[in-house]
Write an enzyme that holds these catalytic residues in place. Structure first.
Site, PDB file in Angstrom:
ATOM      1  N   PRO A 101     -66.465 -68.037   1.994  1.00  0.00           N
ATOM      2  CA  PRO A 101     -67.636 -68.155   2.048  1.00  0.00           C
ATOM      3  C   PRO A 101     -67.674 -68.125   3.653  1.00  0.00           C
ATOM      4  O   PRO A 101     -66.135 -68.894   4.093  1.00  0.00           O
ATOM      5  CB  PRO A 101     -67.337 -69.282   1.474  1.00  0.00           C
ATOM      6  CG  PRO A 101     -66.582 -69.128   0.654  1.00  0.00           C
ATOM      7  CD  PRO A 101     -65.300 -68.920   0.841  1.00  0.00           C
ATOM      8  N   GLU A 102     -67.477 -67.387   4.273  1.00  0.00           N
ATOM      9  CA  GLU A 102     -68.012 -67.825   6.017  1.00  0.00           C
ATOM     10  C   GLU A 102     -69.719 -68.199   5.627  1.00  0.00           C
ATOM     11  O   GLU A 102     -70.261 -68.738   5.224  1.00  0.00           O
ATOM     12  CB  GLU A 102     -68.254 -66.536   6.910  1.00  0.00           C
ATOM     13  CG  GLU A 102     -66.817 -65.692   6.300  1.00  0.00           C
ATOM     14  CD  GLU A 102     -66.217 -65.340   7.968  1.00  0.00           C
ATOM     15  OE1 GLU A 102     -66.918 -65.462   8.879  1.00  0.00           O
ATOM     16  OE2 GLU A 102     -65.953 -63.817   7.665  1.00  0.00           O
TER      17      GLU A 102
ATOM     18  N   HIS B  37     -59.838 -73.373 -13.241  1.00  0.00           N
ATOM     19  CA  HIS B  37     -60.089 -73.715 -11.642  1.00  0.00           C
ATOM     20  C   HIS B  37     -61.153 -74.823 -11.207  1.00  0.00           C
ATOM     21  O   HIS B  37     -61.445 -74.680 -10.101  1.00  0.00           O
ATOM     22  CB  HIS B  37     -60.386 -72.694 -10.848  1.00  0.00           C
ATOM     23  CG  HIS B  37     -59.046 -71.988 -10.563  1.00  0.00           C
ATOM     24  ND1 HIS B  37     -57.419 -72.389 -10.090  1.00  0.00           N
ATOM     25  CD2 HIS B  37     -58.356 -70.635 -10.889  1.00  0.00           C
ATOM     26  CE1 HIS B  37     -56.480 -71.083 -10.845  1.00  0.00           C
ATOM     27  NE2 HIS B  37     -57.162 -70.057 -11.156  1.00  0.00           N
TER      28      HIS B  37
ATOM     29  N   ARG C  41     -57.842 -70.992  -5.100  1.00  0.00           N
ATOM     30  CA  ARG C  41     -56.721 -71.502  -3.747  1.00  0.00           C
ATOM     31  C   ARG C  41     -56.776 -72.245  -3.582  1.00  0.00           C
ATOM     32  O   ARG C  41     -55.682 -73.114  -2.716  1.00  0.00           O
ATOM     33  CB  ARG C  41     -57.107 -70.183  -3.318  1.00  0.00           C
ATOM     34  CG  ARG C  41     -56.895 -69.152  -3.004  1.00  0.00           C
ATOM     35  CD  ARG C  41     -57.158 -67.694  -2.769  1.00  0.00           C
ATOM     36  NE  ARG C  41     -57.000 -66.360  -3.408  1.00  0.00           N
ATOM     37  CZ  ARG C  41     -57.640 -65.268  -2.896  1.00  0.00           C
ATOM     38  NH1 ARG C  41     -57.858 -64.827  -1.430  1.00  0.00           N
ATOM     39  NH2 ARG C  41     -57.812 -64.156  -3.914  1.00  0.00           N
TER      40      ARG C  41
ATOM     41  N   ARG D  69     -59.229 -69.551  29.884  1.00  0.00           N
ATOM     42  CA  ARG D  69     -58.317 -69.615  28.945  1.00  0.00           C
ATOM     43  C   ARG D  69     -57.906 -68.256  29.445  1.00  0.00           C
ATOM     44  O   ARG D  69     -58.774 -66.758  28.829  1.00  0.00           O
ATOM     45  CB  ARG D  69     -58.830 -69.677  27.510  1.00  0.00           C
ATOM     46  CG  ARG D  69     -59.781 -70.782  28.038  1.00  0.00           C
ATOM     47  CD  ARG D  69     -59.156 -71.682  26.248  1.00  0.00           C
ATOM     48  NE  ARG D  69     -58.872 -71.208  25.208  1.00  0.00           N
ATOM     49  CZ  ARG D  69     -59.511 -71.712  24.130  1.00  0.00           C
ATOM     50  NH1 ARG D  69     -60.316 -72.547  23.884  1.00  0.00           N
ATOM     51  NH2 ARG D  69     -58.952 -71.036  23.220  1.00  0.00           N
TER      52      ARG D  69
END
Length: 271
Positions: A2-3, A91, A110, A152
């Site tokens: 999932p983003e 799970h 996971r 940066r």
DNA sequence: AAAGCGCCCTGAAGGC
DNA sequence: TGCCTTCAGGGCGCTT
């Protein structure tokens, strides 16, 4: 995987089913997630009503009477609303059982996901308090990127994946946005000019907005349907396309590791 | 302060 | 066919 678009799709899909519902009980089968699930969740949440489901970065916030359930899906987390008698599968780590005989089920192969019970202002929670702006908000634009990049020396790709700079830009959308903006992922963040950052900010907004719109097609049949459907509908220009031609007709997409992440880009049109 | 890397975990994919 | 290895990924937190 999932983003942000998938988290937003999950939020929008779940909210109508849980808003206004009272929690009957909480079942924690596996408390060992990214962080241990606090006993306070199962102790304090039952009896409370869930009022709304909000999102901050990739965290979902379920507003209840005296606190918030804060959920991160991690890499493989899935959230479903299912009938209360739905058999438990591998799970299935946490159930939030509602009084209307449905339940909110968190499944995460996971276990990179996490689940917190927060009292007080959730935005002051340590994991949320230092986050940068939402990419689709007005607070995020080229001027912001330019200002934050000063000094940066890191690669621009790692820079836009830094949650303190902007939230919700994962590996896939970082690659896609840089391709759309025509910027080489290894370019030093602090040496990119204002105009290119304007283009990059717009590309990030466009890529994420399009992905959310596509994820939305999954909403209609959200329950019981593979949550990844929307994800695979995306037309990716660079990500995962090593060796295949750049959609702009330049040549093959290249894969390199930047900041320990696979990075896909066109060495011709990204400069 | 910034940058780099290890680590948490499992399933899929690749190699032999 | 099957076993073993490798890799993927978000993001915190430690080290340099």
């Amino acid at each position: 995987m999932p983003e942000l678009p998938e988290v937003e799709t999950t939020r929008a899909g779940v909210e109508p089913h849980v808003a206004g519902q009272r929690v009957r009980t909480v079942i924690v089968r596996q408390p060992q997630l990214r962080w241990p699930v606090s006993d306070a969740l199962a102790r304090d949440l039952p009896g409370q009503t869930i009022h709304a489901v909000r999102r901050r970065a990739k965290y979902l916030l379920f507003a209840a009477d005296t606190g918030h359930v804060c959920l991160h899906l991690g890499m493989s987390g899935r959230l479903r609303v299912v009938p209360a008698d739905t058999p438990v599968e591998t799970h299935d780590h946490v159930d939030i059982v509602l009084e209307n005989d449905t339940l909110l089920r968190f499944n995460d192969a996971r276990r990179f996901g996490s689940l917190f019970w927060l009292t007080g202002d959730p935005h002051e929670f340590s994991l949320l308090s230092r986050l940068g702006p939402e990419p689709l908000s007005d607070a995020f634009d080229g001027a912001w990127l330019r200002a934050r990049s000063a000094g940066r020396r890191t690669a621009v790709k790692a820079f836009i994946m830094d949650a303190a700079v902007v939230v919700g830009v994962g590996n896939i959308y970082a690659c896609e946005a840089l391709h759309m903006a025509g910027i080489h992922p290894r370019r030093t963040a602090g040496r990119i000019g204002r105009a290119r950052y304007e283009r990059l900010a717009e590309a990030i907004k466009q890529v994420l907005a399009e992905a959310i719109a596509v994820g939305g097609t999954t909403l209609r049949d959200y329950i019981g349907v593979d949550g990844d459907t929307g994800y695979f509908q995306l037309s990716l220009a660079a990500y995962g396309r090593e060796g295949q031609p750049c959609p702009r007709g330049c040549g093959p997409i290249r894969r390199e590791v930047i900041g320990q992440r696979s990075t896909f880009f066109c060495p011709v049109c990204q400069t």
